[in-house]
Motif scaffolding. Structure first.
Motif, PDB file in Angstrom:
ATOM      1  N   SER A 127       0.655  -1.237  -0.001  1.00 12.85           N
ATOM      2  CA  SER A 127       0.049  -0.033   0.015  1.00 12.85           C
ATOM      3  C   SER A 127       0.813   1.336  -0.027  1.00 12.85           C
ATOM      4  O   SER A 127       0.218   2.398  -0.074  1.00 12.85           O
ATOM      5  N   LYS A 128       2.114   1.110   0.104  1.00 14.05           N
ATOM      6  CA  LYS A 128       3.155   2.193   0.016  1.00 14.05           C
ATOM      7  C   LYS A 128       3.900   2.065  -1.418  1.00 14.05           C
ATOM      8  O   LYS A 128       4.129   1.149  -1.851  1.00 14.05           O
ATOM      9  N   SER A 129       4.646   3.279  -1.406  1.00  8.81           N
ATOM     10  CA  SER A 129       5.361   3.528  -2.428  1.00  8.81           C
ATOM     11  C   SER A 129       6.906   3.097  -2.004  1.00  8.81           C
ATOM     12  O   SER A 129       7.189   3.844  -1.100  1.00  8.81           O
ATOM     13  N   VAL A 130       7.492   2.192  -2.803  1.00  9.59           N
ATOM     14  CA  VAL A 130       8.983   1.918  -2.360  1.00  9.59           C
ATOM     15  C   VAL A 130      10.026   2.391  -3.288  1.00  9.59           C
ATOM     16  O   VAL A 130       9.639   2.516  -4.570  1.00  9.59           O
ATOM     17  N   HIS A 131      10.825   2.766  -2.597  1.00 11.04           N
ATOM     18  CA  HIS A 131      12.215   3.353  -3.391  1.00 11.04           C
ATOM     19  C   HIS A 131      13.425   2.699  -3.115  1.00 11.04           C
ATOM     20  O   HIS A 131      13.615   2.279  -2.074  1.00 11.04           O
ATOM     21  N   TRP A 132      14.275   2.439  -4.054  1.00 13.04           N
ATOM     22  CA  TRP A 132      15.569   1.678  -3.860  1.00 13.04           C
ATOM     23  C   TRP A 132      16.870   2.556  -4.298  1.00 13.04           C
ATOM     24  O   TRP A 132      16.811   3.007  -5.155  1.00 13.04           O
ATOM     25  N   TYR A 133      17.762   2.172  -3.368  1.00 14.57           N
ATOM     26  CA  TYR A 133      18.881   3.246  -3.597  1.00 14.57           C
ATOM     27  C   TYR A 133      20.321   1.942  -3.613  1.00 14.57           C
ATOM     28  O   TYR A 133      20.255   1.057  -2.880  1.00 14.57           O
ATOM     29  N   GLN A 134      21.018   2.411  -4.446  1.00 14.62           N
ATOM     30  CA  GLN A 134      22.355   1.476  -4.626  1.00 14.62           C
ATOM     31  C   GLN A 134      23.441   2.501  -3.961  1.00 14.62           C
ATOM     32  O   GLN A 134      23.488   3.516  -4.231  1.00 14.62           O
ATOM     33  N   GLN A 135      24.427   1.829  -3.256  1.00 13.19           N
ATOM     34  CA  GLN A 135      25.371   2.619  -2.520  1.00 13.19           C
ATOM     35  C   GLN A 135      26.769   1.933  -2.672  1.00 13.19           C
ATOM     36  O   GLN A 135      26.776   0.713  -2.277  1.00 13.19           O
ATOM     37  N   LYS A 136      27.509   2.259  -3.486  1.00 11.52           N
ATOM     38  CA  LYS A 136      28.978   1.780  -3.449  1.00 11.52           C
ATOM     39  C   LYS A 136      30.005   2.345  -2.518  1.00 11.52           C
ATOM     40  O   LYS A 136      29.583   3.539  -1.965  1.00 11.52           O
ATOM     41  N   PRO A 137      30.911   1.594  -2.096  1.00 12.96           N
ATOM     42  CA  PRO A 137      31.897   1.828  -0.877  1.00 12.96           C
ATOM     43  C   PRO A 137      32.350   3.445  -1.193  1.00 12.96           C
ATOM     44  O   PRO A 137      33.062   3.607  -2.400  1.00 12.96           O
ATOM     45  N   GLY A 138      32.228   4.273  -0.081  1.00 13.17           N
ATOM     46  CA  GLY A 138      32.819   5.500  -0.071  1.00 13.17           C
ATOM     47  C   GLY A 138      32.035   6.435  -1.115  1.00 13.17           C
ATOM     48  O   GLY A 138      32.493   7.577  -1.220  1.00 13.17           O
ATOM     49  N   GLN A 139      30.819   6.028  -1.569  1.00 13.99           N
ATOM     50  CA  GLN A 139      30.148   6.840  -2.199  1.00 13.99           C
ATOM     51  C   GLN A 139      28.573   7.162  -1.698  1.00 13.99           C
ATOM     52  O   GLN A 139      28.007   6.290  -0.650  1.00 13.99           O
ATOM     53  N   ALA A 140      27.838   8.392  -1.980  1.00 15.11           N
ATOM     54  CA  ALA A 140      26.723   8.510  -1.524  1.00 15.11           C
ATOM     55  C   ALA A 140      25.673   7.546  -2.405  1.00 15.11           C
ATOM     56  O   ALA A 140      26.027   6.984  -3.363  1.00 15.11           O
ATOM     57  N   PRO A 141      24.482   7.387  -1.780  1.00 14.18           N
ATOM     58  CA  PRO A 141      23.502   6.606  -2.387  1.00 14.18           C
ATOM     59  C   PRO A 141      22.883   7.244  -3.745  1.00 14.18           C
ATOM     60  O   PRO A 141      22.965   8.189  -3.721  1.00 14.18           O
ATOM     61  N   VAL A 142      22.685   6.226  -4.541  1.00 10.18           N
ATOM     62  CA  VAL A 142      22.055   6.543  -5.731  1.00 10.18           C
ATOM     63  C   VAL A 142      20.742   6.037  -5.945  1.00 10.18           C
ATOM     64  O   VAL A 142      20.429   4.672  -5.685  1.00 10.18           O
ATOM     65  N   LEU A 143      19.389   6.730  -6.392  1.00  9.00           N
ATOM     66  CA  LEU A 143      18.314   6.374  -6.539  1.00  9.00           C
ATOM     67  C   LEU A 143      18.355   5.462  -7.688  1.00  9.00           C
ATOM     68  O   LEU A 143      18.623   5.921  -8.970  1.00  9.00           O
ATOM     69  N   VAL A 144      18.045   4.207  -7.707  1.00 13.17           N
ATOM     70  CA  VAL A 144      17.842   3.232  -8.699  1.00 13.17           C
ATOM     71  C   VAL A 144      16.283   3.001  -9.396  1.00 13.17           C
ATOM     72  O   VAL A 144      16.103   2.446 -10.418  1.00 13.17           O
ATOM     73  N   VAL A 145      15.525   2.764  -8.380  1.00 16.34           N
ATOM     74  CA  VAL A 145      14.005   2.487  -8.398  1.00 16.34           C
ATOM     75  C   VAL A 145      13.218   3.363  -7.792  1.00 16.34           C
ATOM     76  O   VAL A 145      13.632   3.498  -6.471  1.00 16.34           O
ATOM     77  N   TYR A 146      12.128   4.069  -8.087  1.00 17.40           N
ATOM     78  CA  TYR A 146      11.307   4.859  -7.215  1.00 17.40           C
ATOM     79  C   TYR A 146       9.957   4.401  -7.843  1.00 17.40           C
ATOM     80  O   TYR A 146       9.532   3.990  -8.721  1.00 17.40           O
ATOM     81  N   ASP A 147       9.007   4.796  -6.569  1.00 21.28           N
ATOM     82  CA  ASP A 147       7.555   4.589  -6.909  1.00 21.28           C
ATOM     83  C   ASP A 147       7.403   3.039  -7.228  1.00 21.28           C
ATOM     84  O   ASP A 147       6.662   2.725  -8.132  1.00 21.28           O
ATOM     85  N   ASP A 148       7.862   2.134  -6.643  1.00 25.35           N
ATOM     86  CA  ASP A 148       7.961   0.530  -6.816  1.00 25.35           C
ATOM     87  C   ASP A 148       8.683   0.177  -7.854  1.00 25.35           C
ATOM     88  O   ASP A 148       9.160  -0.871  -7.627  1.00 25.35           O
ATOM     89  N   SER A 149       8.496   0.879  -9.059  1.00 27.74           N
ATOM     90  CA  SER A 149       8.885   0.103 -10.391  1.00 27.74           C
ATOM     91  C   SER A 149       9.548   1.026 -11.294  1.00 27.74           C
ATOM     92  O   SER A 149       9.716   0.886 -12.575  1.00 27.74           O
ATOM     93  N   ASP A 150       9.391   2.386 -11.211  1.00 24.89           N
ATOM     94  CA  ASP A 150      10.066   3.480 -12.040  1.00 24.89           C
ATOM     95  C   ASP A 150      11.485   3.485 -11.948  1.00 24.89           C
ATOM     96  O   ASP A 150      12.244   3.448 -10.989  1.00 24.89           O
TER      97      ASP A 150
END
Lengths: 119, 109
Positions: free
Chosen positions: B29-52
């Protein structure tokens, strides 16, 4: 190009204070909500605080409530985090992140600034 | 407050498909976002609102969300996908609205 640049981190003794800043550019800062997110060494991401675009709505994680204060100056395109009564467990890299949309995603992040609390 | 549960680690061979789960009460029932983080780096958004996917993120990254589980799927995994992945939701009904999962370390064998 959207840029978020944090500053103000460093070494501080337990019980001390520090003020972090985040300079924003490349977008209309006053139109966006913002967040602070931290990451302790070797640990996961922990949300710290949120502020609405006008500054009228603010939230804090329980772990920092009463000790940290988030604020912003839209005229200076800047976000701040005043940290008081610092503890060893506050040691972390602190990121500012742009908050976008009603679903609360963070589409841009700064490079982070390291805060170390130690005697 | 709302809790998101991720497996600590997932391993996959190059060219195979990786699936990283994120569990939460009625997370569908919620929107889910996914972030990728490599060592020593800031997170990067890879998927937002479940599947975009944000611009610049390969089509190999996809997401789904239903019931009590959201899933990040990475197809044709490459060595460069090795990173930590975090799910996140915004619980607007809470005064602790932004929640991250504990993170999953993706290892490419």
């Amino acid at each position: 190009e959207v840029q978020l640049v944090e500053s103000g981190g460093g070494l501080v003794q337990p019980g001390g204070s520090l003020r972090l800043s985040c300079a924003a550019s490349g977008f209309t800062f006053s139109s966006y909500e913002m967040n602070w997110v931290r990451q302790a060494p070797g640990k996961g991401l922990e949300w710290v605080s949120y502020i609405s675009s006008s500054g009228s709505t603010i939230y804090y994680a329980d772990s920092v409530k009463g000790r940290f204060t988030i604020s912003r100056d839209n005229a200076k395109n800047s976000l701040y985090l005043q940290m008081n009564s610092l503890r060893a467990e506050d040691t972390a890299v602190y990121y500012c992140a742009r908050h976008k949309g009603g679903s609360g995603l963070n589409d841009y992040w700064g490079q982070g600034t390291l805060v170390t609390v130690s005697s | 407050s709302y809790v998101l549960t991720q497996p600590p680690s997932v391993s996959v061979a190059p060219g195979q498909t990786a699936r990283i789960t994120c569990g939460g009460n009625n997370i569908g029932s919620k929107s889910v976002h996914w972030y990728q983080q490599k060592p020593g780096q800031a997170p990067v958004l890879v998927v937002y609102d479940d599947s975009d996917r944000p611009s610049g993120i390969p089509e190999r990254f996809s997401g789904s969300n239903s019931g009590n589980t959201a899933t990040l799927t990475i197809s044709r995994v490459e060595a460069g996908d090795e990173a930590d992945y975090y799910c996140q939701v915004w619980d607007s009904s809470s005064d602790h609205p932004k929640v991250f999962g504990g993170g999953t370390k993706l290892t490419v064998l």
